[in-house]
Design a protein around this motif. Structure first.
Motif, PDB file in Angstrom:
ATOM      1  N   LEU A 197     -25.565  -9.934 -31.514  1.00 30.29           N
ATOM      2  CA  LEU A 197     -25.913 -10.828 -30.409  1.00 30.29           C
ATOM      3  C   LEU A 197     -26.911 -11.891 -30.879  1.00 30.29           C
ATOM      4  N   ALA A 198     -26.727 -13.092 -30.379  1.00 26.99           N
ATOM      5  CA  ALA A 198     -27.530 -14.236 -30.835  1.00 26.99           C
ATOM      6  C   ALA A 198     -28.947 -14.191 -30.266  1.00 26.99           C
ATOM      7  N   LEU A 199     -29.913 -14.549 -31.110  1.00 24.60           N
ATOM      8  CA  LEU A 199     -31.313 -14.674 -30.716  1.00 24.60           C
ATOM      9  C   LEU A 199     -31.738 -16.135 -30.854  1.00 24.60           C
ATOM     10  N   SER A 200     -32.535 -16.613 -29.920  1.00 26.66           N
ATOM     11  CA  SER A 200     -33.092 -17.963 -30.019  1.00 26.66           C
ATOM     12  C   SER A 200     -34.577 -17.894 -29.691  1.00 26.66           C
ATOM     13  N   TYR A 201     -35.323 -18.848 -30.216  1.00 32.04           N
ATOM     14  CA  TYR A 201     -36.785 -18.838 -30.097  1.00 32.04           C
ATOM     15  C   TYR A 201     -37.247 -20.127 -29.429  1.00 32.04           C
ATOM     16  N   HIS A 202     -38.231 -19.986 -28.560  1.00 32.10           N
ATOM     17  CA  HIS A 202     -38.777 -21.150 -27.850  1.00 32.10           C
ATOM     18  C   HIS A 202     -40.280 -20.951 -27.724  1.00 32.10           C
ATOM     19  N   PHE A 203     -41.035 -21.949 -28.206  1.00 33.79           N
ATOM     20  CA  PHE A 203     -42.493 -21.836 -28.163  1.00 33.79           C
ATOM     21  C   PHE A 203     -43.042 -22.871 -27.197  1.00 33.79           C
ATOM     22  N   GLU A 204     -43.264 -22.449 -25.968  1.00 29.67           N
ATOM     23  CA  GLU A 204     -43.833 -23.315 -24.931  1.00 29.67           C
ATOM     24  C   GLU A 204     -44.437 -22.420 -23.857  1.00 29.67           C
ATOM     25  N   PRO A 205     -45.708 -22.033 -24.021  1.00 32.91           N
ATOM     26  CA  PRO A 205     -46.341 -21.132 -23.053  1.00 32.91           C
ATOM     27  C   PRO A 205     -46.174 -21.598 -21.615  1.00 32.91           C
ATOM     28  N   ASN A 206     -45.937 -20.624 -20.728  1.00 33.47           N
ATOM     29  CA  ASN A 206     -45.735 -20.846 -19.284  1.00 33.47           C
ATOM     30  C   ASN A 206     -44.348 -21.404 -18.955  1.00 33.47           C
ATOM     31  N   HIS A 207     -43.535 -21.656 -19.964  1.00 36.04           N
ATOM     32  CA  HIS A 207     -42.158 -22.085 -19.711  1.00 36.04           C
ATOM     33  C   HIS A 207     -41.295 -20.842 -19.492  1.00 36.04           C
ATOM     34  N   PRO A 208     -40.303 -20.882 -18.602  1.00 35.59           N
ATOM     35  CA  PRO A 208     -39.467 -19.692 -18.343  1.00 35.59           C
ATOM     36  C   PRO A 208     -38.785 -19.141 -19.595  1.00 35.59           C
ATOM     37  N   ARG A 209     -38.494 -19.978 -20.567  1.00 29.29           N
ATOM     38  CA  ARG A 209     -37.783 -19.516 -21.764  1.00 29.29           C
ATOM     39  C   ARG A 209     -38.722 -19.307 -22.945  1.00 29.29           C
ATOM     40  N   ASP A 210     -40.027 -19.330 -22.724  1.00 28.34           N
ATOM     41  CA  ASP A 210     -40.971 -19.103 -23.821  1.00 28.34           C
ATOM     42  C   ASP A 210     -40.770 -17.720 -24.418  1.00 28.34           C
ATOM     43  N   GLY A 211     -40.695 -17.659 -25.758  1.00 26.27           N
ATOM     44  CA  GLY A 211     -40.516 -16.377 -26.439  1.00 26.27           C
ATOM     45  C   GLY A 211     -39.149 -16.261 -27.076  1.00 26.27           C
ATOM     46  N   VAL A 212     -38.641 -15.042 -27.139  1.00 24.91           N
ATOM     47  CA  VAL A 212     -37.342 -14.762 -27.765  1.00 24.91           C
ATOM     48  C   VAL A 212     -36.314 -14.520 -26.672  1.00 24.91           C
ATOM     49  N   THR A 213     -35.145 -15.153 -26.808  1.00 21.85           N
ATOM     50  CA  THR A 213     -34.070 -14.995 -25.827  1.00 21.85           C
ATOM     51  C   THR A 213     -32.854 -14.367 -26.500  1.00 21.85           C
ATOM     52  N   LEU A 214     -32.323 -13.325 -25.861  1.00 23.26           N
ATOM     53  CA  LEU A 214     -31.106 -12.654 -26.348  1.00 23.26           C
ATOM     54  C   LEU A 214     -29.942 -13.065 -25.461  1.00 23.26           C
ATOM     55  N   ARG A 215     -28.898 -13.604 -26.083  1.00 24.38           N
ATOM     56  CA  ARG A 215     -27.718 -14.040 -25.322  1.00 24.38           C
ATOM     57  C   ARG A 215     -26.683 -12.913 -25.337  1.00 24.38           C
TER      58      ARG A 215
END
Length: 365
Positions: free
Chosen positions: A326-344
């Motif tokens: 499963l694909a992992l994506s990373y987003h670095f923006e504190p307080n953003h809903p997608r901040d952190g690691v996302t598993l699709r």
């Protein structure tokens, strides 16, 4: 225009008036007199002049001056127009000698002229009621007010070509325009303190190549606001995106160098005369054939610090669960809903996921 018959004189003179120009009114008077001169003998011509409140001797002097000028033109081998001059040609010729006698209409109804003089159109002028936006005048006479006599409507666009040796140019707000591929500034044109052109966009490169080059590098190359097919730009953008992903994975903003470092990279390698997209593309096309790595960044050129600890093992792009990848994506923006690691995850597979495994972060975190 005798005092006891002013109204009759005005009515007689009205037949030659032009609604836009007192100078054109003189041309109309000249043509009217010429028609009568060719048809009438001396005595009837004098009577015609008297009837129309015209001074016969002054008109004869005018005719003599015209003849003398015509002979001088012939001696100088200057050719005559085959067709009569139209309004713009006639008034541009006159305007070339009256550049200090122009005026622009103000909100108060009067006119602002050269060196900040304010004046009014004299009531005797044929264009007094129309009050054009721009005018020229043969003379300014001060009586109860400062009045303009012998007035004509002009186009503001006529002034600059005629006054090129007198105008002053001021440039402000230089900025990069992606569509034009140039640094553009606004130009203001003044003549004797009168603003002729207020805000006209012009190519700023020839005016200030140093500032234009800096803006071209910062806005066009560093920030990517450029329409170019140069392969170095594509390669550099791809590298920066990869390093941006590293920062998102490590949750730090100190890995990728700042804009000043990127600016210094291009500044050290670009010739001083390049400040627009067209010249950049031409230069790069020729020189990249000699050096295929020209302007292509390496990691050491844009890394602010060592990032060797950010590896695929610590920050994988996929999560393996049994036979699933499963694909992992990373987003670095504190307080953003997608901040952190996302598993699709495909929706049908959600019930099969082990909850305890999903509570663990990736190894690097």
């Amino acid at each position: 225009r005798p005092p006891e018959r002013q109204q009759a004189a005005d009515q007689a003179h009205a037949q030659w008036k032009d609604p836009d120009s007192d100078f054109a009114g003189l041309v109309n008077l000249w043509r009217g007199f010429e028609e009568q001169r060719q048809e009438l003998t001396a005595s009837p011509l004098r009577n015609w002049c008297r009837k129309n409140f015209l001074n016969y001797l002054r008109l004869r002097e005018w005719r003599d001056s015209h003849r003398q000028l015509s002979l001088i033109c012939r001696d100088m081998q200057l050719s005559l127009n085959k067709e009569p001059a139209d309004y713009p040609k006639l008034h541009k010729a006159v305007l070339s000698g009256l550049l200090s006698q122009i005026g622009q209409k103000t909100e108060d109804g009067d006119y602002l002229g050269a060196r900040q003089r304010r004046f009014w159109i004299h009531p005797s002028s044929g264009i007094g009621k129309k009050r054009p936006q721009w005018l020229m005048t043969a003379e300014l006479v001060e009586t109860t007010k400062l009045y303009a006599r012998m007035v004509a409507k002009i186009d503001a666009d006529w002034i600059e070509p005629l006054a090129g040796h007198l105008i002053k140019k001021n440039h402000f707000e230089p900025h990069w325009e992606k569509k034009r591929g140039q640094v553009v500034a606004f130009e203001q044109i003044t003549l004797f303190g009168l603003i002729v052109v207020g805000r006209r966009p012009v190519h700023y490169g020839p005016i200030d190549p140093v500032v234009s080059r800096e803006l071209f590098i910062r806005e066009g190359l560093v920030r990517g606001e450029i329409q170019s097919r140069a392969k170095c730009l594509t390669a550099n953008q791809k590298l920066l995106e990869q390093l941006d992903e590293l920062e998102a994975k490590a949750r730090r903003r100190d890995i990728l160098a700042d804009e000043e470092t990127l600016y210094a990279f291009y500044d050290a390698r670009l010739p001083a005369e390049i400040h627009q997209t067209a010249t950049f593309d031409s230069w790069y096309k020729v020189n990249s054939q000699k050096d295929p790595q020209l302007l292509i960044m390496r990691e050491e050129d844009v890394l602010a610090r060592e990032a060797s600890e950010i590896t695929a093992a610590h920050y994988p792009d996929t999560l393996h669960l049994g036979d699933l990848a499963l694909a992992l994506s990373y987003h670095f923006e504190p307080n953003h809903p997608r901040d952190g690691v996302t598993l699709r995850v495909p929706a049908p597979l959600l019930p099969a996921l082990p909850a305890e495994r999903l509570e663990w972060l990736v190894p690097g975190l």
